[in-house]
Design a protein around this motif. Structure first.
Motif, mmCIF file in Angstrom:
data_model
loop_
_atom_site.group_PDB
_atom_site.id
_atom_site.type_symbol
_atom_site.label_atom_id
_atom_site.label_comp_id
_atom_site.label_asym_id
_atom_site.label_seq_id
_atom_site.Cartn_x
_atom_site.Cartn_y
_atom_site.Cartn_z
ATOM 1 N N UNK A 1 0.755 -1.071 0.022
ATOM 2 C CA UNK A 1 -0.011 -0.083 0.115
ATOM 3 C C UNK A 1 0.969 1.327 0.150
ATOM 4 N N UNK A 2 0.483 2.133 -0.848
ATOM 5 C CA UNK A 2 1.370 3.330 -1.045
ATOM 6 C C UNK A 2 0.886 4.419 -0.068
ATOM 7 N N UNK A 3 1.536 5.421 0.456
ATOM 8 C CA UNK A 3 1.082 6.488 1.346
ATOM 9 C C UNK A 3 0.077 7.431 0.727
ATOM 10 N N UNK A 4 -0.754 7.582 1.138
ATOM 11 C CA UNK A 4 -1.912 8.383 0.525
ATOM 12 C C UNK A 4 -1.538 10.073 0.609
ATOM 13 N N UNK A 5 -1.775 10.680 -0.341
ATOM 14 C CA UNK A 5 -1.400 12.097 -0.226
ATOM 15 C C UNK A 5 -2.111 12.996 0.803
ATOM 16 N N UNK A 6 -3.316 12.554 1.078
ATOM 17 C CA UNK A 6 -4.218 13.242 2.119
ATOM 18 C C UNK A 6 -4.115 12.605 3.406
ATOM 19 N N UNK A 7 -2.923 12.755 4.066
ATOM 20 C CA UNK A 7 -2.752 12.200 5.379
ATOM 21 C C UNK A 7 -4.001 13.131 6.675
ATOM 22 N N UNK A 8 -4.114 12.327 7.169
ATOM 23 C CA UNK A 8 -5.140 12.969 8.430
ATOM 24 C C UNK A 8 -4.183 13.697 9.320
ATOM 25 N N UNK A 9 -4.691 14.736 10.293
ATOM 26 C CA UNK A 9 -3.989 15.345 11.058
ATOM 27 C C UNK A 9 -3.487 14.480 12.138
ATOM 28 N N UNK A 10 -4.049 13.341 12.622
ATOM 29 C CA UNK A 10 -3.496 12.394 13.432
ATOM 30 C C UNK A 10 -2.181 11.708 12.991
ATOM 31 N N UNK A 42 0.001 3.738 7.340
ATOM 32 C CA UNK A 42 0.460 4.740 6.463
ATOM 33 C C UNK A 42 0.951 4.271 5.000
ATOM 34 N N UNK A 43 1.380 2.921 4.979
ATOM 35 C CA UNK A 43 1.889 2.457 4.138
ATOM 36 C C UNK A 43 3.556 2.903 3.803
ATOM 37 N N UNK A 44 3.763 2.724 2.290
ATOM 38 C CA UNK A 44 5.228 3.005 1.883
ATOM 39 C C UNK A 44 5.217 4.416 1.257
ATOM 40 N N UNK A 45 6.203 5.073 1.361
ATOM 41 C CA UNK A 45 6.638 6.295 0.824
ATOM 42 C C UNK A 45 7.799 7.012 1.106
ATOM 43 N N UNK A 46 8.173 7.983 -0.026
ATOM 44 C CA UNK A 46 9.588 8.635 0.124
ATOM 45 C C UNK A 46 9.449 10.013 0.710
ATOM 46 N N UNK A 47 10.295 10.300 1.680
ATOM 47 C CA UNK A 47 10.256 11.438 2.508
ATOM 48 C C UNK A 47 11.554 12.074 2.796
ATOM 49 N N UNK A 48 11.382 13.419 3.134
ATOM 50 C CA UNK A 48 12.464 14.043 3.835
ATOM 51 C C UNK A 48 12.108 14.730 5.072
ATOM 52 N N UNK A 65 13.146 6.466 -2.133
ATOM 53 C CA UNK A 65 12.888 5.199 -2.356
ATOM 54 C C UNK A 65 11.448 4.842 -1.491
ATOM 55 N N UNK A 66 10.225 4.843 -2.383
ATOM 56 C CA UNK A 66 8.947 5.005 -1.901
ATOM 57 C C UNK A 66 8.437 3.383 -1.518
ATOM 58 N N UNK A 67 9.535 2.270 -1.591
ATOM 59 C CA UNK A 67 9.142 0.981 -1.375
ATOM 60 C C UNK A 67 9.189 0.404 0.097
ATOM 61 N N UNK A 68 9.657 1.500 0.794
ATOM 62 C CA UNK A 68 9.712 1.178 2.523
ATOM 63 C C UNK A 68 8.622 1.889 3.083
ATOM 64 N N UNK A 104 6.525 14.597 2.293
ATOM 65 C CA UNK A 104 6.322 13.411 1.919
ATOM 66 C C UNK A 104 6.227 13.534 0.226
ATOM 67 N N UNK A 105 6.893 12.738 -0.137
ATOM 68 C CA UNK A 105 7.081 13.098 -1.831
ATOM 69 C C UNK A 105 6.193 12.338 -2.497
ATOM 70 N N UNK A 106 5.505 13.376 -3.638
ATOM 71 C CA UNK A 106 4.942 12.531 -4.762
ATOM 72 C C UNK A 106 5.585 11.853 -5.665
ATOM 73 N N UNK A 107 4.889 11.439 -6.710
ATOM 74 C CA UNK A 107 5.594 10.519 -7.723
ATOM 75 C C UNK A 107 6.662 11.669 -8.688
ATOM 76 N N UNK A 108 7.798 11.090 -9.156
ATOM 77 C CA UNK A 108 8.609 11.786 -9.972
ATOM 78 C C UNK A 108 8.091 11.605 -11.387
#
Length: 184
Positions: A1-10, A42-48, A65-68, A104-108
């Motif tokens: 499952x990939x991280x969703x762009x619309x994360x909740x406040x929590x 939260x699933x997987x996602x790339x981030x800074x 790397x969005x596979x972790x 949280x990074x979106x697609x390249x």
């Protein structure tokens, strides 16, 4: 499952709190790897993770790397940002004063024309052979860069000639979902 762009406040709070807790654990010698949990779906996602103290940069490290798992990525990036070689290492007595910014990074997406870059919305990734560099969207705004200046800066960061984007380097844009401990 990939991280969703619309994360909740929590979920945003969970990521920022996990980053800060990871800094505390790291400075006590506790492995962050042992602390990674499910991450509330939260699933997987790339981030800074960017660390600032009194609005001054103290560190910034990311993982493309969005596979972790996203939670683990944020935890690891926070610890690495605290030891960013451009700055003195973060001390334990500074942690609570740090603003923690998670991006949280979106697609390249590849581009072939600088006019496709939207300053303030797009980050840039440039690659050529074994060299690569990345700049988050806010860098262009903070430094007053136009599209060409932004491209030159990311090439410079990659250790490439400033015009490498014109001659063989691949250029990709991305967007971010950015939130901060100061604004939660």
């Amino acid at each position: 499952m990939d991280a969703q762009p619309g994360l909740t406040g929590l979920q945003r709070r969970l990521l920022v709190d996990a980053a800060r807790a990871s800094l505390h654990w790291h400075l006590r010698g506790v492995s962050v790897e042992k602390r990674v949990e499910d991450g509330a779906g939260l699933g997987n996602g790339a981030a800074f993770v960017t660390l600032k103290k009194a609005q001054q940069l103290r560190g910034c490290v990311g993982n493309l790397d969005a596979t972790r798992p996203l939670l683990g990525t944020v935890q690891r990036c926070a610890v690495l940002a605290a030891s960013d070689s451009r700055f003195a290492p973060v001390r334990a007595d500074e942690i609570d004063a740090l603003e923690i910014i998670v991006s949280i990074l979106g697609p390249f997406l590849p581009i072939d024309d600088p006019r496709q870059i939207v300053i303030g919305s797009h980050g840039l990734l440039v690659r050529l052979d074994n060299a690569s560099g990345v700049l988050l969207p806010e860098v262009a705004v903070e430094h007053g860069l136009n599209e060409q200046g932004f491209l030159q800066s990311v090439c410079r960061k990659a250790g490439l000639p400033v015009d490498a984007w014109k001659s063989g380097a691949s250029v990709l844009t991305f967007t971010t979902s950015r939130f901060s401990s100061a604004k939660l």
